[in-house]
Write an enzyme that holds these catalytic residues in place. Structure first.
Site, PDB file in Angstrom:
ATOM      1  N   ARG A  45      -0.225  -2.514   1.283  1.00 39.89           N
ATOM      2  CA  ARG A  45       0.175  -3.116   0.005  1.00 39.89           C
ATOM      3  C   ARG A  45       0.149  -2.130  -1.159  1.00 39.89           C
ATOM      4  NH1 ARG A  45      -3.347  -8.392  -0.369  1.00 39.89           N
ATOM      5  NH2 ARG A  45      -4.507  -7.429   1.342  1.00 39.89           N
ATOM      6  N   ASN A  58      -6.548  -3.819  -3.055  1.00 36.91           N
ATOM      7  CA  ASN A  58      -5.481  -3.982  -2.067  1.00 36.91           C
ATOM      8  C   ASN A  58      -4.145  -3.439  -2.542  1.00 36.91           C
ATOM      9  OD1 ASN A  58      -6.894  -5.425   0.082  1.00 36.91           O
ATOM     10  ND2 ASN A  58      -7.170  -6.996  -1.469  1.00 36.91           N
ATOM     11  N   TYR A  64       1.025  31.958 -29.482  1.00 31.53           N
ATOM     12  CA  TYR A  64       0.786  31.906 -28.046  1.00 31.53           C
ATOM     13  C   TYR A  64      -0.155  33.044 -27.685  1.00 31.53           C
ATOM     14  CZ  TYR A  64       1.081  32.521 -23.090  1.00 31.53           C
ATOM     15  OH  TYR A  64       0.736  32.682 -21.776  1.00 31.53           O
TER      16      TYR A  64
HETATM   17 CA    CA Z   1      -9.738  -6.051   2.851  1.00 36.16          CA
END
Ligand code: CA
Ligand code: UD1
Length: 490
Positions: A19, A234, A372
């Site tokens: 997921r 998840n 610079y």
């Molecule tokens: Ca799980």
């Protein structure tokens, strides 16, 4: 019940985390400056376990190398087929040769887990002399979790997974956090008795609870007060949610320890950052990696510092810095870009629109404007004029420039490296320094200034520029027509 002194911790990290929709395995995603599994391993280390076993499957090379970098003596157990949490613990026991003591199982995707919670849980497990202990939690929405099933006396009977639960069991609010503790000898005997005749067709580690009860052994469930510590990630939305919560906790902890934070909501502090009392953080500040800030320093607004070291009383305004060291009382910004290898001495200054890289700028030395500074060493007390470029790259290789102590260089200089400007030397405005400047010398480049009189009127005749010049000269002649000032031509 075994030797309680020997503690084995098994961290489950074989799943890919579909997921997340990522080419990177879930547990390697970062939050608060560490991987998720990095946070879990840090909590596990607080237990001072006898051994740590990590179960890897998906992307085992990457995960394994990462775990070894964090816990060099971790045992890596490879789970070839992801046949469930029971299968994962079986390979962990085999790979580590664990035979006795206490076994704790945790998962690699709970970034808020704290060592103290694990320590308290193991202490409860040992004190109660349980065959199995469950770190449980009471949650408002138990959907998706295994539920802790208790009998009429309140004794734990089993853990039933969401997909296998009856409608009544689904009402149970006490869930299995996924963190379990076992007596090792009991666990070794129970693992071969697991079956996979359930809704997911997996070997559930959680079925060990039922086996313990069948054997007449006791099982404890200890609810954790702070349930977010055991919440797993998840997907990326949950990663961000737990990331915000982690940051809220870290910022709150530093405020309790004496750091002033004007706007906690826009202040981000990684887990490994170290602050001191009386540090002030202004809105939009991100302190990342292993950044350390000493007392009385004021950082921000709108500043990002990664792996930087900031001295006491320093002031860093609207700056982006990485792998830089800022001395005590130094000032940086607004709008400075400090690249790796920048070291600014005490009371030094890196000012507005200045970029630095591999540059050591001495105590009290100043680079105030529009410059610079690459591959350079600037001595104590030196002052670099506005708009100076350290031209460190000849198209093939990088070279260094050294500017001596108390040197004062003019505006709009170019230092063509390698070049050395001596202590106490000066350069004129617009100087291109190609050769070394001895101590105390003044370097000027280019010939004396020549003014070609009337150039605009002759080469740009008829333009507004020429008209402006003519008008100025007419004014200068005055009413009597006498020249106001002669213009020299040479
Ligand atoms: Ca799980
Ligand atoms: C598991 C628990 C559940 C608990 C929940 C808490 C079981 C059977 N269920 O459910 O009771 O409430 O965690 O989050 O244990 N893993 C492996 N190898 C495998 C399978 C899983 O290493 O073969 C790892 C996964 O990478 C993950 C962890 O084990 O880190 C949990 O596995 P997952 O399938 O997510 O279990 P849940 O369904 O969440």
């Amino acid at each position: 019940m075994g030797n309680a002194d020997e503690l084995t911790v098994i961290v489950l990290a074989a799943g890919g985390g579909t997921r997340m929709k990522s080419k990177t395995i879930k547990v390697l995603h970062h939050v608060g400056g560490r991987s998720m599994i990095g946070h879990v391993l840090a909590a596990v280390e607080a237990l001072e376990p006898h051994r740590v076993v990590a179960v890897v499957g998906h992307q085992r090379e990457e995960v394994g190398a990462h775990i070894r970098a964090l816990v060099p003596d971790a045992v890596l157990a490879i789970q070839e087929t992801l046949d469930g949490t029971g299968g994962a613990v079986r390979v962990a026991i085999q790979a580590s040769g664990t035979t006795h003591g206490t076994v704790v199982v945790a998962t690699g995707d709970t970034p808020l887990l704290e060592g103290k919670s694990l320590r308290d849980f193991v202490a409860e497990h040992r004190a109660a002399e349980q065959a199995v202990s469950i770190l449980s939690g009471l949650v408002a929405d138990p959907f998706g979790y295994g539920r802790v099933v208790r009998n009429g006396e309140g004794d734990v009977e089993s853990i039933v997974e969401e997909k296998d639960a009856t409608p009544n069991q689904r009402e149970i609010a006490e869930i299995n956090s996924g963190i379990l503790a076992f007596d090792a000898e009991f666990l070794l005997g129970a693992l071969p008795r697991l079956t996979n005749d359930n809704a997911k067709g997996e070997f559930y580690l959680t079925d060990v609870v039922r086996i313990a009860r069948e054997d007449g052994l006791s099982v404890g469930a200890f609810p954790i007060d702070d349930v977010m510590q055991t919440e797993g990630v998840n997907d990326r939305a949950e990663l961000a949610e737990l990331g915000c919560e982690m940051n809220r906790r870290i910022v709150a902890r530093w405020m309790r320890d004496g750091v002033s934070v004007m706007d906690p909501a826009t202040t981000w502090i990684d887990a490994d950052v170290v602050l001191t009392h009386d540090v002030t953080l202004l809105p939009g500040t991100q302190l990342l990696g292993v950044t350390a800030v000493a007392e009385d320093a004021v950082i921000g607004p709108d500043t990002t510092l990664k792996d930087c070291e900031i001295g006491a009383g320093a002031r860093v305004v609207r700056t982006h810095g990485e792998l830089a060291v800022i001395g005590d009382g130094a000032t940086v910004g607004p709008f400075a870009y400090l690249r790796p290898g920048t070291v600014l001495g005490a009371l030094g200054k890196i000012g507005t629109f200045v970029e630095t890289k591999n540059a050591t700028i001495g105590d009290g030395a100043k680079v105030p404007h529009l410059s610079y500074v690459g591959d350079a060493e600037i001595g104590d007390g030196a002052n670099i004029g506005a708009g100076t470029i350290f031209a460190n790259y000849d198209g093939v290789a990088k070279h260094r420039t050294r500017v001596g102590r108390l040197a004062r260089t003019g505006s709009n200089n170019t230092f063509v490296a390698p070049v050395d400007i001596g202590d106490g030397a000066s350069t004129g405005g617009g100087t291109v320094v190609r050769r070394n400047v001895p101590p105390g010398a003044l370097a000027v480049s280019g010939g004396p200034q020549r003014n070609l009189a009337g150039w605009a009127q002759s080469k740009r005749a008829g333009t507004p520029q020429a008209a402006a010049a003519e008008a100025a000269l007419a004014d200068a002649l005055g009413p009597g027509g006498a020249p106001a000032a002669a213009s020299e031509g040479d």
